[in-house]
Design an enzyme around this catalytic site. Structure first.
Site, PDB file in Angstrom:
ATOM      1  N   LYS A 115     -10.578  -3.315  -0.163  1.00  0.00           N
ATOM      2  CA  LYS A 115      -9.253  -3.141   0.424  1.00  0.00           C
ATOM      3  C   LYS A 115      -9.254  -3.511   1.904  1.00  0.00           C
ATOM      4  O   LYS A 115      -8.356  -4.210   2.391  1.00  0.00           O
ATOM      5  CB  LYS A 115      -8.788  -1.700   0.219  1.00  0.00           C
ATOM      6  N   SER A 123      -3.892   5.771  -5.250  1.00  0.00           N
ATOM      7  CA  SER A 123      -4.405   5.429  -3.916  1.00  0.00           C
ATOM      8  C   SER A 123      -3.293   5.008  -2.966  1.00  0.00           C
ATOM      9  O   SER A 123      -3.527   4.902  -1.760  1.00  0.00           O
ATOM     10  CB  SER A 123      -5.448   4.316  -4.017  1.00  0.00           C
TER      11      SER A 123
END
Length: 812
Positions: A706, A663
């Protein structure tokens, strides 16, 4: 309408559940939920396995914990089992000719207990009837007649010898050393002196007479054991006749009662024969006597101080009793050890030795579930030594064989019991995680022979109006079962929203209903504390907030380290070759994000991108793959007319543990492009998303955590309107952000920008257009890609010049 590269509106950040869609005020008005929500595929598989009465079609239920697998299986099988016929009773009985191999007897449900009680009564009645018969006048007179017959025959033999001795002048004298033949005169024995004084002819005649009578006496003595045996046989036969008269009618009644069960009839007849052969057991005191099971080399000596020998010998070991059962058995074995699964043979310590018999055989879960359903936890049975192999052997052989581990694996050589195997007919249901199912499928060749059906419980379900209503029914059912307060419409709506967030999909609901139920239980506490009649939306929110707070110690410590500049994260200025990446940390069922500074350095070289995390053995294979993809992107975009002549290093700063996942690959590419173009990146933005070789930004997990993790850092430092997070466009559907983030976005103080291609992201981060190729395959002047291409051309020229100088120096 959402457009890639532009900030999202607040409506795209959260999918609200409208409480007005529900036609109830509280869940107390709803009917109890009677079926599984959103698991149609798994339910169909369970129904198929239950109806499939073919060997090997056992069931493996797979899926994540908390989806209601156990409760559904329990409810489904309980409803099905109660409609089926009860299973058979099983008991073990003594095999009189070989006690080491007890007999297994099968009877219809509830009959075994009756047979056991009947045999107990038989023994009790025999203890009365047999001694009474042996104390009767008829028995005594008949026995006396046999004994008198023997005494008469014995006396006649000796009288005949004695008469002939008298005729020959010989007396038969009994002495301490035995019987002697002595010559007599005038009724008195001759002394040796008198005997020697007789003429030789007379002495010879007496000697011959003594020898002849001695032979007759010897013959009479030798005939005595035969006479004694005859007497004993006659007495034994008399005892058998008396025992048969006393107990025969009792056993005959039982034989008639159980005539439809041939094996039971055979056992009862063997009991009758054994009672007759061992009638002395009923003629001794009923307590404190030892017992011998069997005869000769097959005997096992068991000392039973508190139970009669006959009772122990003829009792039944009631292994499985379904007298109180309704329907087929349903067994959940929570501790599936080898012994708990297939049964055990117990031992008694006596006189320093371990002894056993058929009454010490104990059944296991397979016995209890025989004829019905056995539910096991896959992880538990695989963790117990020998249990998995024992289960497979029983299912393959279709019988339950009770053996000690020492006997089964030839670890000991001592003699022990070998109980007759019991036929096995049941459905086994294993419940476990997906990885266990696929590992067994790949590594155990017998697994698919025995577990042919898989019920795969899904992690998610569609967030439709129908499922929303069913979800409300589920919550109402749990509340009623546990005596909790009902939820009003706002409480149901808030829990549905939280379930969608947990599913990481705005249009889905999490199938992990246990988590939703736990939140409801905690909300019930807060509602009760505040004196509310129902659980409302604010009670649900309060429970969610407290759950998060309880698990947030490490999250707060990391945020504190960032705010104190112990962990370096810039959220306001701009830097070349530096970008804020985002990583998710998982602690049990709680996950949160922390920002990571990602930096890149470049210099002329051979076209290699060095992953410092991989070189330090901190990067996992997926992370390393993501970094290697960057080389493919650079070669495809900038290496068409010349080879890449750079070396680059990438690192996640202040990372001291293992790193896995791709990611951060888009963030690493942004840092690399910034370093090559020598353009600063706005540090107010954080980046997440993986990238492929063509520059397309791909979806990642944990997008809500996040965004929120970076938002909390920016909020603590003060939002300035130039901060935000770049996410993959394909992750927009996963957004279910907390209220503070949505409010900041609505106020224009924080931005969430979806990105579909790396060019979109680098333009936002640097404030320069990425640039596209013209007709001559050159990038536009002043664009990011043009600056990168020019820098790479410089590196190529430096490398070419260096190589030429090196070659010239070598030639000189």
């Amino acid at each position: 309408m959402m457009k890639s590269g532009e900030p999202l509106g607040v409506d795209a950040l959260y999918s609200h559940c409208d409480p007005e869609q529900f036609d109830f005020e509280t869940t107390a008005e709803l009917d109890p939920l009677t079926h599984m929500v959103g698991q149609d595929r798994a339910v169909e598989a369970v129904e198929f396995a239950a109806d499939m009465h073919v060997h090997g079609f056992n069931l493996f239920v797979l899926g994540p914990p908390g989806t209601g697998r156990h409760s559904f299986i329990r409810r489904f099988l309980a409803q099905r089992a109660v409609k089926q016929a009860p299973a058979s009773d099983w008991c073990y009985a003594n095999r009189f000719d070989d006690p080491r191999k007890p007999i297994a007897l099968e009877l219809p449900a509830g009959h075994a207990r009756g047979l056991r009680d009947d045999i107990d009564r038989l023994v009790d009645e025999a203890y009365t009837a047999i001694p009474t018969a042996f104390e009767s006048e008829d028995y005594r007179s008949r026995r006396q007649a046999i004994e008198k017959e023997f005494q008469t025959a014995q006396a006649k033999r000796f009288q005949d010898v004695q008469r002939r001795a008298q005729e020959k002048g010989i007396a038969v004298v009994e002495t301490p050393t035995g019987i002697q033949l002595v010559p007599i005169r005038d009724g008195k024995p001759l002394s040796p002196k008198q005997l020697n004084a007789l003429p030789d002819a007379e002495q010879k005649q007496l000697q011959n007479a003594v020898e002849s009578l001695g032979r007759e006496m010897q013959a009479a003595m030798e005939a005595m054991p035969g006479l004694i045996r005859d007497v004993r046989d006659k007495i034994r036969e008399l005892d058998r006749q008396i025992a048969m008269l006393a107990a025969g009618s009792l056993i005959d009644d039982l034989v008639a009662k159980y005539s439809e069960f041939p094996k039971v009839v055979g056992y009862l007849k063997s009991v009758q024969a054994d009672i007759i052969d061992n009638v002395q057991l009923f003629l001794m005191p009923r307590e404190g006597q030892g017992e011998t099971l069997g005869t000769d080399e097959h005997s096992l000596s068991i000392q039973q101080p508190k139970e009669s020998a006959a009772k122990r010998r003829y009792c039944l070991n009631l292994l499985i009793d379904h007298k109180e059962s309704e329907g087929a058995p349903l067994v959940f074995e929570d501790h599936p050890t080898y012994q708990n699964l297939v049964g055990d043979i117990e031992y008694l310590a006596q006189m320093g030795a371990l002894i056993t018999d058929f009454s010490l055989i104990k059944g296991g879960a397979l016995h209890r579930a025989n004829g019905g359903y056995l539910v096991l936890d896959a992880h538990k049975i695989l963790s117990e030594p020998f249990a998995w192999q024992a289960l497979k052997q029983a299912l393959k052989g279709r019988e339950i064989r009770i053996e000690s581990l020492g006997q089964a694996y030839s670890l000991i050589r001592t003699a022990t019991l070998e109980p007759e195997p019991i036929p096995l007919d049941l459905k086994v249901i294993l419940i476990g995680e997906r990885r266990l199912y696929y590992l067994l499928q790949a590594l155990d060749p017998e697994f698919m022979e025995l577990f042919k059906v898989a019920a795969d419980f899904d992690d998610q379900m569609e967030r439709s109006a129908e499922n929303n209503h069913l979800f409300a029914q589920l919550l109402g059912t749990v509340a009623k079962q546990e005596g909790l307060k009902a939820l009003d419409r706002s409480g149901v709506a808030r829990l549905i929203e939280e379930s969608a967030r947990h599913a990481e999909h705005a249009r889905k609901l999490s199938a992990q209903v246990r988590r939703a139920a736990d939140i409801m239980r905690e909300a019930n506490y807060w509602a009760d504390r505040d004196g509310n009649e129902t659980v409302r939306g604010q009670d649900i929110q309060r429970a969610i907030d407290h759950r998060r707070r309880r698990a947030s110690r490490l999250r707060e410590r990391i945020q504190e380290a960032v705010l104190e500049d112990t962990i370096l994260i810039d959220t306001e200025t701009s830097h070349v070759g530096q970008v804020n990446g985002l990583a998710v940390l998982e602690l049990g069922d709680f996950s949160f994000a922390r920002p990571n500074r990602i930096t890149a350095r470049v210099w002329p070289g051979a076209g290699k991108v060095v992953d410092i995390e991989r070189e330090a053995k901190l990067g996992g294979p997926v992370h390393s793959k993501g970094v290697l993809i960057l080389s493919g992107f650079l070669a495809g975009h900038f290496g068409n007319d010349r080879p890449l002549s750079l070396t680059a290093s990438l690192v996640l700063e202040q990372s001291y543990g293992g790193i896995e996942g791709d990611s951060a690959s888009s963030a690493e590419l942004y840092a690399l492009l910034s370093a090559l173009a020598e353009l600063p990146i706005e540090q107010g933005y954080a980046v997440t998303g993986s990238v492929n070789q063509h520059g397309a930004v791909q979806a990642i997990g944990g997008v809500n955590e996040k965004i929120e993790g970076y938002f909390e850092i920016c909020e603590a430092r003060g939002l300035n309107g130039r901060q935000g997070v770049l996410i993959p466009e394909s992750n927009v559907k996963n957004l279910m952000l907390r209220r503070p983030v949505r409010e900041a976005v609505a106020a224009g103080r924080f931005a969430i920008i979806p990105i579909s291609h790396i060019d979109e992201g680098i333009a936002i981060l640097t404030g320069r257009p990425a640039g596209t190729r013209d007709a001559k395959s050159a990038y536009s002047e002043g664009t990011v890609n043009r600056l990168v291409a020019d820098r790479l051309a410089e590196f190529a020229e430096v490398r070419r010049s260096f190589t030429a100088e090196k070659q010239d120096g070598a030639e000189k």
